[in-house]
Scaffold this active site. Structure first.
Site, PDB file in Angstrom:
ATOM      1  N   HIS A 171       0.798  -1.223   0.000  1.00 43.81           N
ATOM      2  CA  HIS A 171       0.000   0.000   0.000  1.00 43.81           C
ATOM      3  C   HIS A 171       0.836   1.280   0.000  1.00 43.81           C
ATOM      4  O   HIS A 171       0.281   2.356  -0.132  1.00 43.81           O
ATOM      5  CB  HIS A 171      -0.950   0.002   1.207  1.00 43.81           C
ATOM      6  CG  HIS A 171      -2.334   0.480   0.828  1.00 43.81           C
ATOM      7  ND1 HIS A 171      -3.465   0.149   1.536  1.00 43.81           N
ATOM      8  CD2 HIS A 171      -2.765   1.273  -0.178  1.00 43.81           C
ATOM      9  CE1 HIS A 171      -4.525   0.725   0.985  1.00 43.81           C
ATOM     10  NE2 HIS A 171      -4.131   1.403  -0.068  1.00 43.81           N
TER      11      HIS A 171
ATOM     12  N   ASP B 272      -9.858  -0.919   3.733  1.00 44.42           N
ATOM     13  CA  ASP B 272      -8.657  -1.552   4.292  1.00 44.42           C
ATOM     14  C   ASP B 272      -8.955  -2.017   5.720  1.00 44.42           C
ATOM     15  O   ASP B 272      -9.774  -1.423   6.415  1.00 44.42           O
ATOM     16  CB  ASP B 272      -7.549  -0.491   4.317  1.00 44.42           C
ATOM     17  CG  ASP B 272      -6.139  -1.024   4.475  1.00 44.42           C
ATOM     18  OD1 ASP B 272      -5.207  -0.359   3.990  1.00 44.42           O
ATOM     19  OD2 ASP B 272      -5.961  -2.114   5.089  1.00 44.42           O
TER      20      ASP B 272
ATOM     21  N   HIS C  22      -6.661  -1.772   7.789  1.00 44.66           N
ATOM     22  CA  HIS C  22      -5.706  -0.905   8.488  1.00 44.66           C
ATOM     23  C   HIS C  22      -5.862   0.554   8.054  1.00 44.66           C
ATOM     24  O   HIS C  22      -6.300   0.827   6.951  1.00 44.66           O
ATOM     25  CB  HIS C  22      -4.275  -1.361   8.175  1.00 44.66           C
ATOM     26  CG  HIS C  22      -4.050  -2.818   8.371  1.00 44.66           C
ATOM     27  ND1 HIS C  22      -4.153  -3.745   7.344  1.00 44.66           N
ATOM     28  CD2 HIS C  22      -3.746  -3.524   9.470  1.00 44.66           C
ATOM     29  CE1 HIS C  22      -3.903  -4.950   7.807  1.00 44.66           C
ATOM     30  NE2 HIS C  22      -3.662  -4.864   9.088  1.00 44.66           N
TER      31      HIS C  22
ATOM     32  N   ASP D  79      -3.222   2.737   7.893  1.00 45.98           N
ATOM     33  CA  ASP D  79      -2.036   3.155   7.119  1.00 45.98           C
ATOM     34  C   ASP D  79      -1.747   4.636   7.331  1.00 45.98           C
ATOM     35  O   ASP D  79      -1.414   5.364   6.391  1.00 45.98           O
ATOM     36  CB  ASP D  79      -2.241   2.843   5.625  1.00 45.98           C
ATOM     37  CG  ASP D  79      -2.357   1.346   5.384  1.00 45.98           C
ATOM     38  OD1 ASP D  79      -2.088   0.575   6.327  1.00 45.98           O
ATOM     39  OD2 ASP D  79      -2.731   0.944   4.275  1.00 45.98           O
TER      40      ASP D  79
ATOM     41  N   HIS E  36       4.402   0.755   3.994  1.00 45.98           N
ATOM     42  CA  HIS E  36       3.014   0.443   3.596  1.00 45.98           C
ATOM     43  C   HIS E  36       2.026   0.682   4.741  1.00 45.98           C
ATOM     44  O   HIS E  36       0.820   0.639   4.528  1.00 45.98           O
ATOM     45  CB  HIS E  36       2.908  -0.969   3.053  1.00 45.98           C
ATOM     46  CG  HIS E  36       3.050  -2.043   4.084  1.00 45.98           C
ATOM     47  ND1 HIS E  36       2.574  -3.306   3.883  1.00 45.98           N
ATOM     48  CD2 HIS E  36       3.609  -2.065   5.320  1.00 45.98           C
ATOM     49  CE1 HIS E  36       2.836  -4.052   4.943  1.00 45.98           C
ATOM     50  NE2 HIS E  36       3.463  -3.311   5.826  1.00 45.98           N
TER      51      HIS E  36
ATOM     52  N   ASP F  66      -7.227  -2.136  -0.404  1.00 48.46           N
ATOM     53  CA  ASP F  66      -6.258  -3.092   0.144  1.00 48.46           C
ATOM     54  C   ASP F  66      -7.029  -4.393   0.285  1.00 48.46           C
ATOM     55  O   ASP F  66      -8.045  -4.442   0.985  1.00 48.46           O
ATOM     56  CB  ASP F  66      -5.783  -2.570   1.503  1.00 48.46           C
ATOM     57  CG  ASP F  66      -4.728  -3.462   2.142  1.00 48.46           C
ATOM     58  OD1 ASP F  66      -3.841  -2.920   2.814  1.00 48.46           O
ATOM     59  OD2 ASP F  66      -4.797  -4.696   1.964  1.00 48.46           O
TER      60      ASP F  66
ATOM     61  N   ASP G  36      -6.688  -6.828   1.971  1.00 48.14           N
ATOM     62  CA  ASP G  36      -6.908  -7.350   3.331  1.00 48.14           C
ATOM     63  C   ASP G  36      -8.136  -6.732   3.998  1.00 48.14           C
ATOM     64  O   ASP G  36      -8.480  -7.072   5.132  1.00 48.14           O
ATOM     65  CB  ASP G  36      -5.653  -7.238   4.218  1.00 48.14           C
ATOM     66  CG  ASP G  36      -5.268  -5.810   4.563  1.00 48.14           C
ATOM     67  OD1 ASP G  36      -4.062  -5.570   4.747  1.00 48.14           O
ATOM     68  OD2 ASP G  36      -6.155  -4.922   4.661  1.00 48.14           O
TER      69      ASP G  36
ATOM     70  N   GLU H 237      -1.645  -5.170  -1.992  1.00 47.66           N
ATOM     71  CA  GLU H 237      -1.377  -6.150  -0.927  1.00 47.66           C
ATOM     72  C   GLU H 237      -1.766  -7.585  -1.291  1.00 47.66           C
ATOM     73  O   GLU H 237      -1.868  -8.423  -0.400  1.00 47.66           O
ATOM     74  CB  GLU H 237      -2.025  -5.713   0.399  1.00 47.66           C
ATOM     75  CG  GLU H 237      -1.543  -4.383   0.909  1.00 47.66           C
ATOM     76  CD  GLU H 237      -0.129  -4.411   1.530  1.00 47.66           C
ATOM     77  OE1 GLU H 237       0.459  -5.506   1.667  1.00 47.66           O
ATOM     78  OE2 GLU H 237       0.386  -3.339   1.867  1.00 47.66           O
TER      79      GLU H 237
HETATM   80  N1  LIG Z   1      -1.807  -4.170   5.035  1.00 41.45           N
HETATM   81  C1  LIG Z   1      -1.205  -3.218   5.766  1.00 41.45           C
HETATM   82  N2  LIG Z   1      -1.740  -2.035   5.771  1.00 41.45           N
HETATM   83  O1  LIG Z   1      -2.926  -1.803   5.175  1.00 41.45           O
HETATM   84  N3  LIG Z   1      -0.073  -3.483   6.497  1.00 41.45           N
HETATM   85  C2  LIG Z   1       0.501  -2.539   7.426  1.00 41.45           C
HETATM   86  C3  LIG Z   1      -0.419  -2.214   8.578  1.00 41.45           C
HETATM   87  C4  LIG Z   1       0.276  -2.140   9.878  1.00 41.45           C
HETATM   88  N4  LIG Z   1      -0.486  -1.359  10.880  1.00 41.45           N
HETATM   89 MN   LIG Z   2      -3.246  -0.907   3.441  1.00 37.69          MN
HETATM   90 MN   LIG Z   3      -4.182  -3.515   5.147  1.00 33.12          MN
HETATM   91 MN   LIG Z   4       2.598  -5.470   2.939  1.00 37.04          MN
END
Ligand SMILES: N/C(=N\O)NCCC[NH3+]
Ligand SMILES: [Mn+2]
Ligand SMILES: [Mn+2]
Ligand SMILES: [Mn+2]
Length: 292
Positions: free
Chosen positions: A75, A98, A100, A102, A115, A206, A208, A251
Site C-alpha cells: 500500500h 482496508d 488498516h 495506514d 506500507h 487493500d 486485506d 497487498e
Molecule cells: N496491510 C497493511 N496495511 O494496510 N499493512 C501494514 C499495517 C500495519 N499497521
Molecule cells: Mn493498506
Molecule cells: Mn491492510
Molecule cells: Mn505489505
C-alpha cells in the site's frame, strides 16, 4: 504498476469485460544503491523513487481522463497514486477500503514499514505530526482530512486512532459496517465527503479489507473482514457514481499462501475489481447489444 515480484497472471490479466483498457505497462522500479534505513524505516529512497514514478504515471493517465488502475505491490504505492492523481484532480476525495488505517508516520510506526504510513505523507493536517524522509522530498501533502473516509478498519494502532480522532477523519470500521450495514455505510460515507456528488473518487482497495477467507494471500490478514458481497456492493456503488478516477488494488502477495489460497485471493480480487469497472450482479448489457 505491478509489484517487483512476478505478479500472478490472475491479477495482471484482470478480464476487463467492459470498457477500453490501455496497459501502461510495468514501471521500471530500480532499487537505490546504499539505501540506508532512516530510523526503523526500510528502503526509504527506493520506495520514494518508485512512488515518484507512480505519481508521474497516474498524473499522465488521469490527465487523459482515463481511470488509473494501480496494481500493487504493497500500500505504499498509494503515496504516488494519490499525489499523482491530485496533480490532475486537486478536488479528489479518497475512499480507503482496508483493515488498516495506514496512517502511521515514520516517527510513530512500530514496524518502520512504509506500507503502514502512506496517508501520513499526503494528508495536509498530518504535516505537523510527521517528518521529512529521504526519498520523499518530492511529495507535498495534497489531501484534506475531511475528504477521506475509511471503510473496513479492524486493526488500528494507538497512534493512528489518536490521529483519526485529532483530525476528525470519517471512519467506518467493521464495527460500523456491522452496526449500520454496508448500504448505509456507503450512503453516509459518500454523502459526507462528496455531498453534491461531483468530486473525482480515488478508491484505495487493500485486499486485506476482505475477510481472510476470501483473500488469504496477503501480508497482514485480519479476521472479521468484509464479505465478497459487501465488497461487491462498495464497488457497484462507486462505479455507479461514474466518478471513479483512480483505483489502487494492493497487498495481493501470491507468495504468502497455498496454491488454493492464492487462487481464492486472485479470484476475489479480480471479481471485486471487475465490479469497480462496471460489472453488476444484476447483469450487464453492452452498448449496441440487441435482444436475439
Ligand atoms: N496491510 C497493511 N496495511 O494496510 N499493512 C501494514 C499495517 C500495519 N499497521
Ligand atoms: Mn493498506
Ligand atoms: Mn491492510
Ligand atoms: Mn505489505
Amino acid at each position: 504498476m505491478e509489484s517487483k515480484k512476478k505478479p500472478q497472471v490472475g491479477v495482471v490479466g484482470i478480464p476487463f469485460s467492459l470498457g477500453q483498457v490501455t496497459d501502461y505497462g510495468d514501471l521500471n522500479l530500480e532499487a537505490v544503491a546504499d539505501d540506508k534505513p532512516w530510523n526503523k524505516v526500510k528502503n526509504p529512497r527506493s520506495v520514494g523513487l518508485a512512488n515518484k514514478k507512480v505519481a508521474e504515471m497516474v498524473a499522465k493517465i488521469t490527465k487523459n481522463r482515463q481511470i488509473a488502475l494501480t496494481l500493487g505491490g504493497d500500500h505504499s504505492v498509494a503515496i504516488g497514486s494519490i499525489y499523482g492523481h491530485a496533480q490532475s484532480c486537486p478536488n479528489l476525495v479518497v475512499v480507503w477500503v482496508d483493515a488498516h488505517a495506514d496512517l502511521n508516520t515514520p516517527l510513530s510506526s512500530p514496524s518502520g514499514n512504509i506500507h503502514g504510513m502512506p496517508l501520513s505523507f499526503v494528508i495536509k493536517e498530518m504535516k505537523k505530526y510527521t517528518t521529512a524522509l529521504p526519498g520523499f522530498e518530492w511529495v507535498q501533502p495534497c489531501l484534506s482530512a475531511k475528504d477521506l473516509v475509511f471503510i473496513g478498519l479492524r486493526d488500528v494502532d494507538e497512534a493512528e486512532r489518536a490521529f483519526i480522532n485529532e483530525l476528525g477523519i470519517q471512519c467506518y470500521s467493521m464495527q460500523e459496517v456491522d452496526k449500520y450495514g454496508i448500504q448505509n455505510v456507503m450512503e453516509r460515507a459518500l454523502r459526507t465527503i462528496d455531498p453534491n456528488g461531483v468530486r473525482p473518487i480515488h478508491l484505495s482497495f487493500d485486499v486485506d479489507a476482505l475477510d481472510p477467507a476470501y483473500a488469504p494471500a496477503t501480508g497482514t490478514p485480519v479476521h472479521g473482514g468484509l464479505t465478497r458481497r459487501e465488497a461487491y456492493y462498495i464497488a457497484e456503488e462507486i462505479a455507479g457514481t461514474g466518478r471513479l478516477s483512480c483505483l489502487d488494488t494492493v497487498e495481493v502477495n501470491p507468495l504468502l499462501s497455498t496454491d488454493e489460497g492464492r487462487q481464492v485471493t486472485i479470484n476475489s480480487t479480480v471479481d471485486v475489481v471487475s465490479h469497480f469497472f462496471g460489472k453488476r450482479r444484476e447483469g450487464n448489457v453492452s452498448d449496441g447489444y440487441r435482444v436475439p
